[in-house]
Scaffold this motif. Structure first.
Motif, PDB file in Angstrom:
ATOM      1  N   ARG A  11       0.752  -1.163  -0.078  1.00 34.89           N
ATOM      2  CA  ARG A  11      -0.096  -0.073   0.028  1.00 34.89           C
ATOM      3  C   ARG A  11       0.872   1.193  -0.062  1.00 34.89           C
ATOM      4  NH1 ARG A  11      -2.307   0.672   6.128  1.00 34.89           N
ATOM      5  NH2 ARG A  11      -0.351   0.800   7.283  1.00 34.89           N
ATOM      6  N   SER A  12       0.016   2.499  -0.300  1.00 35.35           N
ATOM      7  CA  SER A  12       0.759   3.700  -0.092  1.00 35.35           C
ATOM      8  C   SER A  12       2.059   3.910  -1.128  1.00 35.35           C
ATOM      9  CB  SER A  12       1.149   4.071   1.320  1.00 35.35           C
ATOM     10  OG  SER A  12      -0.234   3.902   2.179  1.00 35.35           O
ATOM     11  N   ILE A  13       3.193   4.628  -0.282  1.00 34.38           N
ATOM     12  CA  ILE A  13       4.260   4.675  -1.220  1.00 34.38           C
ATOM     13  C   ILE A  13       4.946   3.566  -1.687  1.00 34.38           C
ATOM     14  CG2 ILE A  13       6.464   5.716  -1.109  1.00 34.38           C
ATOM     15  CD1 ILE A  13       5.473   7.827   1.121  1.00 34.38           C
ATOM     16  N   GLU A  16       3.222   2.289  -4.748  1.00 29.62           N
ATOM     17  CA  GLU A  16       3.355   3.200  -5.942  1.00 29.62           C
ATOM     18  C   GLU A  16       4.695   3.030  -6.323  1.00 29.62           C
ATOM     19  OE1 GLU A  16       3.027   5.726  -9.080  1.00 29.62           O
ATOM     20  OE2 GLU A  16       1.315   4.924  -7.722  1.00 29.62           O
ATOM     21  N   THR A 192       3.864  13.154   2.932  1.00 28.52           N
ATOM     22  CA  THR A 192       2.844  12.730   1.784  1.00 28.52           C
ATOM     23  C   THR A 192       1.410  12.365   2.609  1.00 28.52           C
ATOM     24  OG1 THR A 192       4.752  12.004   0.589  1.00 28.52           O
ATOM     25  CG2 THR A 192       2.693  10.880   0.040  1.00 28.52           C
ATOM     26  N   THR A 194      -0.850   9.695   3.127  1.00 24.71           N
ATOM     27  CA  THR A 194      -0.951   8.310   3.358  1.00 24.71           C
ATOM     28  C   THR A 194      -1.805   7.828   4.470  1.00 24.71           C
ATOM     29  OG1 THR A 194       1.015   7.900   4.544  1.00 24.71           O
ATOM     30  CG2 THR A 194       1.327   8.186   2.323  1.00 24.71           C
ATOM     31  N   ASP A 195      -1.922   6.770   4.684  1.00 24.77           N
ATOM     32  CA  ASP A 195      -2.478   5.975   5.976  1.00 24.77           C
ATOM     33  C   ASP A 195      -1.731   6.419   7.293  1.00 24.77           C
ATOM     34  OD1 ASP A 195      -4.571   5.048   4.267  1.00 24.77           O
ATOM     35  OD2 ASP A 195      -3.593   3.109   4.156  1.00 24.77           O
ATOM     36  N   PHE A 196      -0.478   6.389   7.022  1.00 26.55           N
ATOM     37  CA  PHE A 196       0.739   6.771   7.902  1.00 26.55           C
ATOM     38  C   PHE A 196       0.301   8.136   8.789  1.00 26.55           C
ATOM     39  CE2 PHE A 196       4.916   7.641   9.548  1.00 26.55           C
ATOM     40  CZ  PHE A 196       5.405   6.403   9.848  1.00 26.55           C
ATOM     41  N   HIS A 199      -3.559  10.920   6.225  1.00 29.14           N
ATOM     42  CA  HIS A 199      -3.713  11.556   4.657  1.00 29.14           C
ATOM     43  C   HIS A 199      -3.697  12.921   5.119  1.00 29.14           C
ATOM     44  CE1 HIS A 199      -4.569   7.976   2.375  1.00 29.14           C
ATOM     45  NE2 HIS A 199      -5.166   7.439   3.524  1.00 29.14           N
ATOM     46  N   THR A 204       1.747  13.849  -2.772  1.00 23.66           N
ATOM     47  CA  THR A 204       1.090  12.544  -3.456  1.00 23.66           C
ATOM     48  C   THR A 204       2.018  11.542  -3.357  1.00 23.66           C
ATOM     49  OG1 THR A 204       2.006  13.115  -5.859  1.00 23.66           O
ATOM     50  CG2 THR A 204      -0.101  14.045  -5.006  1.00 23.66           C
ATOM     51  N   VAL A 205       1.420  10.329  -3.217  1.00 30.03           N
ATOM     52  CA  VAL A 205       2.062   9.055  -3.397  1.00 30.03           C
ATOM     53  C   VAL A 205       3.136   9.048  -4.564  1.00 30.03           C
ATOM     54  CG1 VAL A 205       1.020   7.816  -1.826  1.00 30.03           C
ATOM     55  CG2 VAL A 205       0.283   7.627  -4.224  1.00 30.03           C
TER      56      VAL A 205
END
Length: 241
Positions: A11-13, A16, A192, A194-196, A199, A204-205
């Protein structure tokens, strides 16, 4: 075909980053703690026509999981240590329980060391090995000491300390491998969404992953032992892209 292992890539970074490297012709081992989530991520990539990818279960907090993942991979050109945790917010240097420190360091620092040590033999067999440690501007001692730094007042102590340790490890590792084809660098993907961070970040990721990928595909004349960041803040200790 060059191969890459990305931890925390479902997921996330991390996801991507996998996508962008697949688009550049890499074979991606998509590291994940949960096989089901990894398989779902692989299906998403395959739906985009990106099929040179396989999920690999790897929990960077568990040495047995790391060793099991090492047993599944027979060749490796690039290692991207992306998995990380924040430790939660807020955090106080004097009140945060020591268990939180240990938990964050286990993932953000010790996990990186153990994964790197487990896969270093494979990387040494590559003609152009690359190690990318995903870090944070919050781990820069110069920036954390500079009142003009845009995130100066953001100081989650366990996260800051673990990323500072990661940056130091990156410097030493690169130094030890300085007379080899290795390129070892730390990359700040910047703040960025993200869920971390629920958001909350403005970046952006896609842009974050581009920064990571740039270090992963460095040519033979590329730098090593540096910390790259696009944060627009004065810091003579940071090497900008």
């Amino acid at each position: 075909m060059k191969t890459v292992l990305i931890t925390g890539a479902n997921r996330s970074i991390g996801f991507e980053t996998a996508k962008q490297l697949l688009e550049q012709g890499y074979y991606v081992y998509l590291g994940c703690r949960d096989l089901g989530k990894g398989q779902q991520a692989v299906k998403q990539l395959q739906a985009l026509g990106l099929d040179q990818v396989a999920p690999v279960v790897i929990d960077v907090d568990n040495i047995d999981s790391i060793r099991a993942a090492r047993g599944q991979i027979k060749a490796l050109d690039v290692l991207i240590n992306n998995a990380g945790v924040s430790g939660g917010y807020p955090q106080s240097s004097t009140e945060t329980e020591i268990g939180v420190f240990r938990e964050v360091f286990e993932t953000n620092f010790f996990g990186v060391v153990e994964v790197t040590q487990a896969f270093i033999d494979l990387l040494k067999q590559s003609a152009a090995p690359r190690i990318v440690n995903v870090t944070s501007g919050l781990g820069s001692l110069n920036r954390q000491s500079d009142p003009d730094y845009v995130h100066y007042r953001v100081k989650p102590v366990t996260y800051v300390a673990s990323k500072a340790a990661l940056n130091a490890y990156t410097i030493v590792l690169a130094y030890e491998l300085r007379d080899t084809p290795f390129k070892v660098n730390a990359v700040d993907p910047c703040y960025t969404a993200t869920d971390f961070n629920n958001h909350s970040g403005p970046g952006t990721v896609q842009d974050a992953a581009k920064r990571v990928v740039k270090a992963a595909v460095l040519g033979a004349d590329g730098p090593t032992g540096l910390f790259f960041s696009d944060d627009n803040a004065p810091d003579t200790g940071i090497s900008e892209w």
